[in-house]
Design an enzyme around this catalytic site. Structure first.
Site, mmCIF file in Angstrom:
data_model
loop_
_atom_site.group_PDB
_atom_site.id
_atom_site.type_symbol
_atom_site.label_atom_id
_atom_site.label_comp_id
_atom_site.label_asym_id
_atom_site.label_seq_id
_atom_site.Cartn_x
_atom_site.Cartn_y
_atom_site.Cartn_z
ATOM 1 C CB THR A 181 3.768 -4.700 7.162
ATOM 2 O OG1 THR A 181 2.382 -5.061 7.617
ATOM 3 C CG2 THR A 181 4.062 -3.749 6.879
ATOM 4 C CD GLN A 213 7.559 -3.375 6.662
ATOM 5 O OE1 GLN A 213 7.457 -2.308 6.453
ATOM 6 N NE2 GLN A 213 7.369 -4.784 5.748
ATOM 7 C CD GLU A 230 5.481 6.049 7.151
ATOM 8 O OE1 GLU A 230 4.385 5.844 6.489
ATOM 9 O OE2 GLU A 230 6.246 6.802 8.246
ATOM 10 C CG LEU A 238 6.814 -5.880 17.912
ATOM 11 C CD1 LEU A 238 5.730 -5.055 17.769
ATOM 12 C CD2 LEU A 238 6.851 -5.992 19.751
ATOM 13 N N GLY A 270 1.100 -1.328 0.064
ATOM 14 C CA GLY A 270 -0.111 0.127 -0.423
ATOM 15 C C GLY A 270 0.624 0.747 0.091
#
Ligand SMILES: Cc1cc2nc3c(=O)[nH]c(=O)nc-3n(C[C@H](O)[C@H](O)[C@H](O)COP(=O)(O)OP(=O)(O)OC[C@H]3O[C@@H](n4cnc5c(N)ncnc54)[C@H](O)[C@@H]3O)c2cc1C
Ligand code: SF4
Lengths: 318, 734
Positions: free
Chosen positions: B474, B629, B696, B621, B244
């Site tokens: 993600t 990412q 990001e 995590l 996205g």
């Protein structure tokens, strides 16, 4: 996409007759260019003649010592052919510099020669484009034209010929073998095969309606160092900003053909003649008559720089 | 549950499942093609008809006349939706332009009709027969030309338009070293893999939409608002999303037109926005012009810093908040940031991965490289000297919750071999390549958003989590499962996660890198509630019960979860809300990027040879999905630096290179080895997870590191992105 009819031709002659007898018929080979254009209604054939099963997929030696490449030989197979890799290395190198592995598996020799420009205005049917819609004007000339041609262009069109393979074919003095609807054969030198845009940019080759390419024939091997250098914005899967196919001879002679800069695969006698004088002289001779836009004037120095790079590598080899 | 005091010791700290690099739990379904995406929900809507969008051929004006006769008579056509027959539509609160245009046209490729037919091919063929006569009007399409007409934009996600502290002008004027430069970044397209796609079906006045959307609740709200129906009548289902990057934060034309088409033809309708339509029909990252001024002492210590940004959007739109990071990243008592917005009639500008920082750092971190050179200070050392442990606009009373920029810079430099860099540009050669190294700081705000979940245990002891959180590639499924497993003391394979359905509790959704931390915190809240219920059933005091091995324990007593849940299962629901910790503490994520490039000495082709970075983003995590990412974002940073740009035709007012052949993003051959190091950090003021966002951070600064490496390789400083070879050749000739 507009509705169309489809037939699978059973012989070369039948294919040519079928294509000539239906207005708006087109041959389809790998379909990697034609189908994309049909989806966008840039091409709107009424009838497709499938030429995939005509046995035109062989590579064979000619009596004259050259190589006949069937029109339907896939780009992948051509690039991997042992004779091509040994005797016509520039062709193999140009092929693998093009498109992607998946596309090369489908793309054919004839289809590659006939692929259409990548001008972005050609690709948007809402925009003016003399090539797509004669008389509608040229969207690119005063618009976004970074990728477009600087040689052989006209007031009507500055589209580039995007092929890599065709540049090597031009360098090797290939000839394009055809059969028309009457069964007549001709052998067209590649230099004469593509047309310059002039004021009819929609006419791109000398092929007549229904005329089918059966093979592309290469003359005997040309010794020397074969190189293909493609300059582009990313490392793979992008069309050339400038590409140079070259063969450097042992005696200081060389020949050059260029992609990304011409309305057709570009080669000049003057450029080849200047070979002994080095990159700058070849660039100057080649670029005579070049016409640039604000967006693509970098191609002028880039031609010289790319040649300089090739010369330096050649010197390093010697 | 409310999070308003720093987190103490809690079950997440066990680190039994959390923090382990588990494979994605949805990985097998994705690679075997059994995870259905929106357009493939044949199971849910087997008789769906196909819609094809007709987009505007002009950028601004009106529809003078529309002739649908030929299209309606075309084979298989079931109906055509236009403004004239769609009924009254309101604009969604998150949309700038109308998703269905007409008679007014707001931008090129704005949807003006949806042709619905029995097959995809029939719909597309008929769409080409829709005849529209236009009454065009002049528009504004050139950011540089409009720059002087910029106005102060309304406040949005990026905080106030302008900020000030101290006396910038005075301090800048008297600074020993002054840097003043202007940088530009182009419009960019998200270029996610899956196009926008939806299937809509009505049952009476109730709408179900299988779609691809990052923010389920926003989508429900704006669909209801646009159609003028109650929210309760709208259900969104979006369990799998093929990327996205912000492009699917909002309701888009595929969703609205599928709903309208389905209503008109009385059967489900599916619509995808075709790839060549996406750049002009949907949103994009807006272009910016950025002016940076820095005043420093001769050692590079900053006393004055100013960052002003110009961007454009349609009337009613917002700015690209590219000065955001400059408010927080470096020291300096005298500061100024400003955003100005001009009206442009290009398609709608909006969020794309790390809006603000992604392009702000392309400017700021090159300016810092220029400052380093002007002061003769190593670029890494310059950043260390200008580190600040509190919000430099607010002063020491607002410290950072945690800030490990310096640690990132040092560790990153070490691993990359930064000390081998020759500070003099244009000195290193490797065959035909000029070789250079560059670096940049990484910075991205940490946002926390309210997020809810429902969690249950069934009679077999399986744990089930339901939340409308999305997984846009993600790894949300996996980290949510890890959170639930950690909290309830079960193995990861004992957890089922259901996402992306508006019937589930409202979550943070995926955006602004807030998703991972916020959504797992919501699961934490629900799990705490379930633990209390389970303990109560077991007859143990909730604060003393232990959860492990599928058991609830107290001392040496224990009871299996399955038995406590019983045949009915036991469920709890809660959400995590946030107090004012983000006001009292500045919260952000940090890192350092390092890059080595080669620049062809003749053709000026730039190829990245090596990238590395160190990042501090709270608790990681899942190091595997977090690394994915970061390397994906670094790749996007390479794209931004070297090739990505939507080319604007300022005559016709549209993005010309609107397909993936002409809008270039990096391919595999462009991306070399990427090394990612996570610096250990727990942020107890961010959430009970002690995590922050990381989705990001990796793009922020990556492109600037590439740009600085190009300078180091060549001695040519380019300030207009993307840094293509034509610009290098021109600069070299000048
Ligand atoms: C994303 C993308 C990237 C690409 N990148 C590159 C690149 O970097 N370099 C490059 O060189 N190319 C590139 N290409 C173009 C690719 O090489 C061509 O699409 C391909 O070679 C066309 O071959 P085809 O067999 O698929 O042709 P088709 O699409 O089947 O046909 C193309 C044309 O040739 C005609 N035709 C086909 N066979 C015959 C015949 N025997 N006789 C007469 N007419 C015939 C058809 O009627 C049609 O007009 C790219 C293509 C795509 C889609
Ligand atoms: S350059 Fe040629 S192909 Fe491109 S818009 Fe102009 S006429 Fe059309």
């Amino acid at each position: 996409m507009k509705p169309f009819t489809y037939e699978r031709a059973t012989s070369v002659e039948a294919a040519a007759r079928a294509a000539a007898s239906v207005q708006g018929a087109r041959f389809i080979a790998g379909g990697t260019n034609l189908l994309d254009l049909m989806k966008l209604q840039i091409e709107t054939p009424t009838h497709l003649v499938d030429v995939n099963r005509l046995g035109l997929d062989r590579i064979e030696k000619t009596e004259e010592g050259g190589l006949r490449i069937g029109a339907l030989v896939r780009n992948t197979d051509l690039a991997a052919d042992a004779t091509v890799r040994r005797d016509y290395a520039v062709l193999s190198r140009a092929l693998v510099a093009g498109a992607s592995g998946q596309l090369r598996n489908k793309a054919t020799t004839a289809g590659n020669l006939l692929q259409r420009t990548r001008c972005p205005y050609f690709y948007d049917t809402r925009m003016p484009c003399n090539k797509r819609k004669p008389g509608s004007g040229c969207g690119a000339m005063k618009g976004v034209s970074r990728s477009l041609a600087i040689l052989g262009v006209s007031d009507a069109c500055i589209a580039q010929h995007p092929s890599d393979m065709a540049v090597a074919m031009r360098l090797l003095d290939a000839q394009v073998d055809t059969v028309d609807a009457t069964g007549a054969r001709r052998a067209i030198p590649i230099a004469d095969f593509h047309l310059l845009p002039g004021d009819t940019p929609h006419k791109e080759t000398v092929l007549k309606a229904g005329e089918i390419i059966t093979s592309v024939t290469l003359p005997g091997p040309i010794g020397g160092t074969h190189v293909y250098r493609k300059v582009r914005d990313r490392a793979s899967y992008a069309f050339a900003l400038v590409s140079v196919a070259a063969i450097f001879g042992k005696d200081g002679t060389a020949r050059f053909a260029f992609g990304g800069i011409g309305a057709k695969p570009w080669r000049t006698a003057e450029g080849d003649a200047a070979a002994a004088q080095g990159a700058q002289a070849v660039a100057e001779a080649t670029l005579a008559g070049a016409r640039t836009t604000h967006d693509n004037d970098f191609k002028r120095p880039l031609v010289e720089k790319t040649l300089a790079s090739l010369y330096r590598q050649q010197e390093a080899r010697a | 549950m409310k999070f308003d005091t720093p987190a103490g010791q809690n079950p997440i700290d066990q680190g039994r499942v959390i923090g382990i690099p588990h494979d994605r739990i949805d990985g097998a379904a994705k690679v075997t093609g059994t995870a259905p995406y929106a357009y493939e929900r044949h199971d849910a809507a087997p008789n769906a008809a196909y819609g094809w969008i007709v987009g505007s051929a002009i950028a601004k004006g009106r529809i003078a006349a529309m002739d649908l006769r030929a299209a309606e008579a075309s084979p298989g056509v079931l109906g055509i939706v236009t403004h004239a027959n769609a009924g009254k539509l309101t604009k969604g609160s998150m949309n700038t332009a109308h998703l269905l245009g007409g008679p007014q046209i707001e931008h090129y490729e704005q949807a003006l009709a949806l042709v619905v037919a029995d097959t995809f091919e029939n719909a597309r063929a008929a769409a080409a027969l829709v005849r529209i006569d236009y009454a065009p009007e002049d528009g504004k399409f050139d950011l540089a030309a409009e720059r002087l007409n910029g106005v102060i934009p309304p406040q949005g996600f990026g905080g106030p338009a302008d900020t000030k502290a101290g006396d910038f002008d005075g301090a800048f004027a008297s600074a020993a070293v002054k840097l003043e430069q202007t940088y530009t970044t182009p419009d960019q397209s998200h270029a996610m893999m899956e196009p926008h796609a939806s299937i809509a079906a009505w049952n009476g006045d109730k709408l179900t939409l299988w779609t691809s959307n990052q923010m389920i609740a926003w989508g429900v709200g704006d669909m209801a608002k646009t159609l003028g129906i109650p929210k309760e009548n709208v259900r969104l289902v979006s369990p799998y999303i093929g990327g996205g990057f912000g492009s699917k934060l909002f309701l888009r034309a595929d969703a609205l037109l599928a709903a309208l088409g389905a209503r008109q033809v009385g059967r489900p309708v599916k619509v995808a926005i075709a790839r060549p339509q996406i750049p002009n029909n949907t949103t994009h990252r807006p272009a910016t012009i950025q002016r940076i001024r820095i005043g420093a002492d001769k050692d590079g210590v900053i006393d004055a810093i100013a960052h002003e940004v110009w961007s454009g959007d349609l009337p009613g739109g917002g700015p690209e908040t590219a000065a955001q990071q400059t408010r927080l990243l470096y020291r300096g008592d005298n500061r100024l940031t400003a955003h100005r917005l001009v009206t442009l009639n290009l398609p709608e500008g909006n969020a794309m991965r790390a809006p603000g920082e992604a392009v702000g750092l392309l400017a700021l971190e090159v300016a810092m490289d220029e400052l380093a050179e002007a002061c003769g200070v190593d670029p890494v050392e310059l950043r260390i000297r200008n580190d600040v442990q509190y919000d430099p606009e607010a002063g020491p009373q607002r410290p950072f919750s945690s800030r490990k920029l310096v640690e990132c810079l040092r560790a990153g430099a070490d691993r990359f071999g930064w000390s081998k860099r020759n500070p003099r540009p244009g000195q290193v050669r490797d065959g035909r390549w000029l070789v250079g190294m560059g670096m940049a700081s990484a910075f991205r705000n940490n946002l926390t958003e309210k997020s809810g979940a429902r969690i249950g245990v069934d009679g077999q002891g399986r744990v089930i989590v339901e939340t409308d959180m999305t997984d846009i590639g993600t790894g949300s499924y996996t980290i949510i499962a890890q959170t639930a497993a950690e909290m309830l003391g079960v193995d990861l394979d004992q957890v089922t996660v259901r996402l992306g359905d508006s019937r589930f509790p409202v979550s943070s959704g995926s955006g602004g890198q807030w998703g991972a931390n916020s959504s797992t915190a919501g699961v934490y809240a629900a799990a705490m509630a379930l633990r209390a219920k389970l303990a109560e059933k077991a007859g143990y005091p909730a604060d003393q019960a232990q959860f492990d091995d599928g058991l609830v324990r107290l001392g040496n007593q224990s009871q299996p979860l399955a038995a406590l849940a019983g045949g009915q299962g036991l469920w709890a629901e809660d959400s995590m809300e946030y107090g004012d910790l983000d006001k009292r503490y500045a919260q952000a994520t940090f890192g350092a990027h390092f890059c080595e490039v080669g620049v062809d000495m003749d053709t000026a082709e730039v190829r990245v040879r090596r990238m590395g970075g160190a990042f501090a983003a709270g608790r990681i995590l899942n190091p595997k999905s977090a690394r994915s990412q970061v390397i994906g974002a670094m790749t996007m940073g390479v794209g931004a630096a070297l090739m990505e740009a939507l080319d604007v035709d300022t005559r016709f007012g549209f993005f010309v290179n609107h397909d993936m052949a002409e809008y270039q993003v990096p391919v595999h051959a462009d991306i070399p080895d990427q090394d990612v190091l996570f610096i250990e950090e727990l942020d107890d003021k961010s959430s009970p997870m002690k995590a922050k966002g990381v989705g990001e951070l990796g793009i922020c600064g990556a492109g600037a590191a590439v740009a600085n490496a190009i300078y180091n390789a060549t001695g040519i400083r380019l300030r207009d992105y993307p840094l293509t070879l034509d610009k290098l050749l021109k600069a070299q000739a000048a």
